[in-house]
Scaffold this motif. Structure first.
Motif, PDB file in Angstrom:
ATOM      1  N   ASP A 289       2.347 -28.691   8.248  1.00  0.00           N
ATOM      2  CA  ASP A 289       3.430 -27.722   8.086  1.00  0.00           C
ATOM      3  C   ASP A 289       2.955 -26.325   7.704  1.00  0.00           C
ATOM      4  N   ALA A 290       1.649 -26.131   7.498  1.00  0.00           N
ATOM      5  CA  ALA A 290       1.161 -24.840   7.019  1.00  0.00           C
ATOM      6  C   ALA A 290       1.576 -23.698   7.939  1.00  0.00           C
ATOM      7  N   GLY A 291       1.437 -23.882   9.244  1.00  0.00           N
ATOM      8  CA  GLY A 291       1.745 -22.806  10.176  1.00  0.00           C
ATOM      9  C   GLY A 291       3.208 -22.423  10.190  1.00  0.00           C
ATOM     10  N   ILE A 292       4.095 -23.406  10.231  1.00  0.00           N
ATOM     11  CA  ILE A 292       5.528 -23.089  10.293  1.00  0.00           C
ATOM     12  C   ILE A 292       6.030 -22.564   8.960  1.00  0.00           C
ATOM     13  N   VAL A 293       5.502 -23.079   7.849  1.00  0.00           N
ATOM     14  CA  VAL A 293       5.867 -22.542   6.532  1.00  0.00           C
ATOM     15  C   VAL A 293       5.428 -21.081   6.438  1.00  0.00           C
ATOM     16  N   GLY A 294       4.229 -20.789   6.939  1.00  0.00           N
ATOM     17  CA  GLY A 294       3.764 -19.413   6.936  1.00  0.00           C
ATOM     18  C   GLY A 294       4.633 -18.509   7.788  1.00  0.00           C
TER      19      GLY A 294
END
Length: 305
Positions: A289-294
């Motif tokens: 989820d790091a990319g979408i949270v970012g």
């Protein structure tokens, strides 16, 4: 992440990768109301599907206040240039010169913040993931390609372009002398030798499908360990996070740490112990989820205060 209904302002996020685009509408980075995954095919089809998702989601959940886009690169991030928002000399076939934010801009009259996919992931990991408790980190994604970014980024410092860690040359492992590399620009750069695309070109399968003792695991770890050591030496961030599909099982991470420790060879005082390196080089706290949270964090910053 939980889907929680709310009356708070809504934000749209896009994590644009080489194999898929992930879209989400949320009231906060950890409160996603709806999400969808769009295969990365040709630019027109892919971006039209993203716009269609947000139009439908907006009709159900209410107006979107801003968008954040983290997209694979290289991409022009300098707003003062005519090519802002366009992909540059990307190895991704058919995507060179594509304006990735124009379809959103045309469909929704709201602010849009743009960064690379790894830049967005680095921001998320620093604020909400593996970077909690430290002041800086580098995020490296190892998937179809290889990319990296540092957070926080000093936005006041002019830059030629965003970082392209995946195209840094590395010292060739003698066991790997016969493979030319897959990068069309540099051949045996990191992406050319250690990306998922390079792994499949060399051995015809993913890294996880190779036998446990296959030389491919130590080869890839050796190259990624060189990258980690280089980041420590050049940028001196407080933590390095490795994510992406090639790293997803966690089996490669200890080998990368060992390779970085070997390359540093005791030169960096805070990393002279293998246990310190094990804490320094880690997996993502936010997982996939790091990319979408970012991207959602980018959207929040785009709203005028």
């Amino acid at each position: 992440m939980a889907n929680i209904a709310t009356n708070a302002p809504l934000y749209g996020g896009i994590e644009g990768g080489g194999s898929k685009f992930r879209c989400a509408v949320a009231s906060a980075p950890d409160r996603i109301l709806e999400s969808a995954t769009v295969p990365t095919t040709d630019p027109q089809t892919t971006l039209a599907e993203c716009v269609r998702f947000f139009a439908t989601a907006q009709s159900k959940h209410g107006p979107i206040a801003a968008f954040g886009v983290g997209c694979f690169g290289p991409i022009e991030l300098r707003r003062q240039t005519p090519d802002f928002g366009r992909t540059l000399a990307t190895p991704k076939a058919g995507w060179c010169g594509v304006d990735v934010i124009e379809p959103l801009r045309s469909a929704f009259s709201v602010p849009i913040a743009l960064d690379t996919d790894v830049g967005a992931a680095a921001l998320a990991e620093l604020r909400l993931g593996a970077g909690r408790g430290v002041g800086s980190l580098a995020y490296v994604t190892v998937g179809t390609g290889i990319g990296g970014a540092v957070a926080p980024l000093n936005a006041s410092t002019p830059r030629l372009m965003h970082a392209e860690m995946g195209h840094v040359p590395v010292r060739r492992d003698p066991r790997d002398s016969s493979f030319a590399g897959v990068c069309p620009f540099h051949g045996d750069c990191l992406e050319g030798l250690a990306s998922g695309t390079a792994i499949r070109a060399r051995w015809g399968c993913t890294l996880e499908e190779l036998p446990a003792e296959h030389v491919g695991r130590s080869l890839v770890a050796s190259y990624l360990g060189q990258l980690a050591a280089s980041i420590a030496l050049m940028v001196a961030v407080e933590r390095i996070v490795f994510g992406g599909g090639v790293m997803s099982s966690g089996a490669l991470l200890p080998l990368v740490r060992a390779a970085a420790f070997e390359y540093l060879n005791g030169y960096v005082a805070p990393l002279r112990d293998a246990a310190l390196v094990a804490n320094y080089i880690c997996g993502p706290g936010l997982g996939d989820d790091a990319g979408i949270v970012g991207a959602l964090l980018l959207a929040i910053t785009a709203v005028p205060s």
